[in-house]
Write a protein that holds these residues in place. Structure first.
Motif, short mmCIF file in Angstrom:
data_model
loop_
_atom_site.label_atom_id
_atom_site.label_comp_id
_atom_site.label_asym_id
_atom_site.label_seq_id
_atom_site.Cartn_x
_atom_site.Cartn_y
_atom_site.Cartn_z
N TYR A 22 -52.36 -37.42 -24.82
CA TYR A 22 -52.29 -36.10 -25.43
C TYR A 22 -51.66 -35.07 -24.50
O TYR A 22 -51.06 -34.10 -24.94
N VAL A 23 -51.80 -35.30 -23.19
CA VAL A 23 -51.10 -34.44 -22.23
C VAL A 23 -49.59 -34.58 -22.44
O VAL A 23 -48.85 -33.59 -22.46
N ASP A 26 -48.65 -32.85 -25.53
CA ASP A 26 -48.61 -31.40 -25.28
C ASP A 26 -47.26 -31.00 -24.68
O ASP A 26 -46.76 -29.90 -24.92
N TYR A 27 -46.70 -31.90 -23.89
CA TYR A 27 -45.38 -31.64 -23.28
C TYR A 27 -44.30 -31.59 -24.34
O TYR A 27 -43.28 -30.92 -24.18
N TYR A 84 -54.77 -31.28 -16.58
CA TYR A 84 -54.87 -31.30 -18.04
C TYR A 84 -55.43 -32.62 -18.58
O TYR A 84 -55.66 -32.74 -19.78
#
Length: 206
Positions: A22-23, A26-27, A84
């Protein structure tokens, strides 16, 4: 069988959950691309070198950038923003605290780079309850190398027959058993909570 007096925990996948996919999303990556890039990065031997602590984060990032022309930029961003990634497991931390109150020795044995370990544990309540720790970057050893288990036993004068180790990777559990330490593979939060509840009740976790 000896009574358990010492509980040893891995960190990632045990005391903390990781949201690495999910990081990357997010990017800006799609879920499919996040899965692909994450697996490339985490399964590369460079990640193991990061945990070993023999080279700096920036040196490792430079190698990722060189090796992965298309994906290196996002990998570099990920490595610079490890804060994160972790997700707290407060219900597990509460059980760790109760084990401490009942007189169990609490130790960490984890593969981690210095930067990510600091970012992932600086606000973690379980750090207040530990009696000692061996983190890979401090000893230049990584699990499942038997030497890192032996270093924990030696440094803290542990009686291995009285220890139990929780780790999410089968190879790390097997190595602990080979070193004479009881070990349980963690397959999820609920499973770990149940195992710790058994310990708190004076029972042997499966």
């Amino acid at each position: 069988m000896s009574e358990i007096r010492t509980v040893i925990f891995d960190v990632g996948g045990v005391l903390l959950q990781y949201r690495w996919k999910y990081v990357l999303m997010d990017y800006g990556l799609s879920e499919k691309e996040a899965e692909r890039v994450g697996r490339l990065m985490l399964d590369d031997p460079l990640w193991n070198e990061l945990d070993l602590g023999v080279r700096t984060r920036d040196e490792i990032i430079a190698d990722y950038l060189h090796k992965y022309k298309e994906d290196g930029k996002v990998m570099a961003w990920f490595l610079r923003h490890g804060e994160y990634m972790p997700v707290a497991r407060p219900e597990i931390w509460d059980r760790v605290h109760k084990l401490k109150e009942k007189g169990y020795g609490i130790y960490l044995l984890s593969n981690y780079s210095e930067d990510l370990f600091r970012k992932h544990t600086q606000y973690a309540d379980f750090m207040k309850d530990i009696d000692g720790k061996i983190v890979s970057y401090t000893v230049y050893l990584v699990k499942p190398d038997h030497a890192i288990y032996e270093e924990l036993v030696r440094r803290y004068n542990l009686t291995r027959e009285e220890c139990i180790f929780f780790d999410d990777r089968a190879e790390n559990v097997e190595a602990a058993i080979e070193c004479g330490i009881r070990a349980v593979q963690v397959t999820g939060r609920a499973m770990l909570a149940e195992a710790l509840d058994k310990l708190l009740a004076g029972e042997e976790p499966a």
